[in-house]
Design an enzyme around this catalytic site. Sequence first.
Site, PDB file in Angstrom:
ATOM      1  N   HIS A  40     -43.341 -20.145   1.728  1.00  0.00           N
ATOM      2  CA  HIS A  40     -43.907 -20.752   0.519  1.00  0.00           C
ATOM      3  C   HIS A  40     -43.311 -20.187  -0.760  1.00  0.00           C
ATOM      4  O   HIS A  40     -43.289 -20.865  -1.791  1.00  0.00           O
ATOM      5  CB  HIS A  40     -45.427 -20.568   0.502  1.00  0.00           C
ATOM      6  CG  HIS A  40     -46.113 -21.268   1.618  1.00  0.00           C
ATOM      7  ND1 HIS A  40     -46.426 -22.613   1.576  1.00  0.00           N
ATOM      8  CD2 HIS A  40     -46.540 -20.833   2.821  1.00  0.00           C
ATOM      9  CE1 HIS A  40     -47.012 -22.970   2.702  1.00  0.00           C
ATOM     10  NE2 HIS A  40     -47.086 -21.906   3.483  1.00  0.00           N
ATOM     11  N   ASP A  73     -43.982 -17.357   6.738  1.00  0.00           N
ATOM     12  CA  ASP A  73     -45.121 -17.942   6.023  1.00  0.00           C
ATOM     13  C   ASP A  73     -45.369 -17.160   4.729  1.00  0.00           C
ATOM     14  O   ASP A  73     -46.499 -17.034   4.262  1.00  0.00           O
ATOM     15  CB  ASP A  73     -46.374 -17.945   6.902  1.00  0.00           C
ATOM     16  CG  ASP A  73     -47.453 -18.909   6.401  1.00  0.00           C
ATOM     17  OD1 ASP A  73     -47.126 -19.816   5.614  1.00  0.00           O
ATOM     18  OD2 ASP A  73     -48.625 -18.737   6.777  1.00  0.00           O
ATOM     19  N   GLY A  95     -54.938 -21.144  12.202  1.00  0.00           N
ATOM     20  CA  GLY A  95     -55.319 -22.490  11.781  1.00  0.00           C
ATOM     21  C   GLY A  95     -55.445 -23.451  12.947  1.00  0.00           C
ATOM     22  O   GLY A  95     -55.176 -24.637  12.809  1.00  0.00           O
ATOM     23  N   ALA A 131     -55.891 -21.509   4.373  1.00  0.00           N
ATOM     24  CA  ALA A 131     -55.588 -21.334   2.948  1.00  0.00           C
ATOM     25  C   ALA A 131     -55.059 -22.618   2.318  1.00  0.00           C
ATOM     26  O   ALA A 131     -54.229 -22.592   1.414  1.00  0.00           O
ATOM     27  CB  ALA A 131     -54.593 -20.206   2.764  1.00  0.00           C
ATOM     28  N   HIS A 185     -40.265 -21.662   7.459  1.00  0.00           N
ATOM     29  CA  HIS A 185     -41.632 -21.807   6.933  1.00  0.00           C
ATOM     30  C   HIS A 185     -41.875 -20.673   5.938  1.00  0.00           C
ATOM     31  O   HIS A 185     -42.277 -19.575   6.308  1.00  0.00           O
ATOM     32  CB  HIS A 185     -42.637 -21.761   8.083  1.00  0.00           C
ATOM     33  CG  HIS A 185     -44.049 -22.085   7.679  1.00  0.00           C
ATOM     34  ND1 HIS A 185     -44.961 -22.636   8.546  1.00  0.00           N
ATOM     35  CD2 HIS A 185     -44.716 -21.919   6.509  1.00  0.00           C
ATOM     36  CE1 HIS A 185     -46.116 -22.800   7.937  1.00  0.00           C
ATOM     37  NE2 HIS A 185     -45.982 -22.360   6.681  1.00  0.00           N
TER      38      HIS A 185
END
Length: 393
Positions: free
Chosen positions: A67, A282, A228, A148, A65
């Site tokens: 980005h 992340d 989240g 986000a 995970h």
Amino acid sequence: MAGKSVLIRNAEIYTPYEHIRRGFILVEEGVIKAIGKESYSGSRNGLEEIDLDGRIIGPGLIDTHIHGLYGYDTMDARQESFIEMSRILPRYGVTSFIPSTVTSPHEILLNVSKAFKSAYDAWNPSMGARLLGLHLEGPYINVEKAGAQNKEFIRKPSIEEFMQYYEESGRLIREITVAPEIEGALEFIRHVSSLGVVVQIGHTNATYEEALNGVLAGARKATHLFNGMRGIHHREPGVVVALMSSKSVFLELITDFIHVRPEMIRFVIDYAGVDRITMITDAISATGLQDGEYELGGLKIIVRNGVSRLANTGGLAGSTLTMDRGFRNVVSLGYSVGEAFAMASTNPARAVYADKDPGIGMLKPGFKADMVVLNDRLEVVATIIEGHIVYSR
């Protein structure tokens, strides 16, 4: 090392389930042929030898995970960005990764899927970290727990839409994050799981029962546990307790000590067991760069002291964590190096069905020779992918 037989000797080996204080690893054609607890006694003709002088070697770290980093972002939708991420990640001990999207318009996610397939087809082990597949973080999530993620593009699950991403990616979508409580989610989870795609529960306001229904439909993993998600309450345990209590579910943890306090990380590991934890970063494109203003999925991000937050709300927005630092953080909590390798290598591979034919995530005969060498401070000294030394210092 390509096409050669290689003998790695004088190594402190973590498989991670065995700890060999002075042993050897024999690699042939990018695959582990043998591991031994004593000095190698076979023929050395034609062998390239590497003496680790007692340094630690374990399975390469796997980030399922992430980005982006160093200014490169999954949402660039460019082959170059994926290839550059692959090239950079070995300096942090990462040998395989799954780039993650954010919630976006349909056409953008189609373009990301196409670009990923292009990068996947262009990759080879000498270039850098393996691209394991693509992770769609959204768009089928709960707007109440967007975090986000851009609320403007959150939508109900669509099998038809997903299948377009799936086909454009060359059927390389490996994971997708879904909120199980939204309309159509359970049918979607059942269908996607049947394709072998790992469904994660995340960005969700699910109750305890709704989360369990998602697991029963086929969900296999929690997206960055706690973050989240609906919080825990003694009269409504919520999604976190449901996922922790479901023994078939792997639990992602961002181990930067910012997203989750160290005490809670220790609680989750002790409650769920080492074998269910998958460490992730992340990380966003600001990782490895200076503090300043950045963007994530069209949202303005401000990074101060290495902490990434949404400019408008101050909410956490990904991280600037690297896997090697997360690894050291977990060890600092009192877990062994072998347990840290399980959580940063073995479990991430198992969670996404990457531990077979030939597998990654373990040092074991028949597995790919994906390895990281650490010094006594657990800093990355070298990273090896299918027998190729892709990083050393």
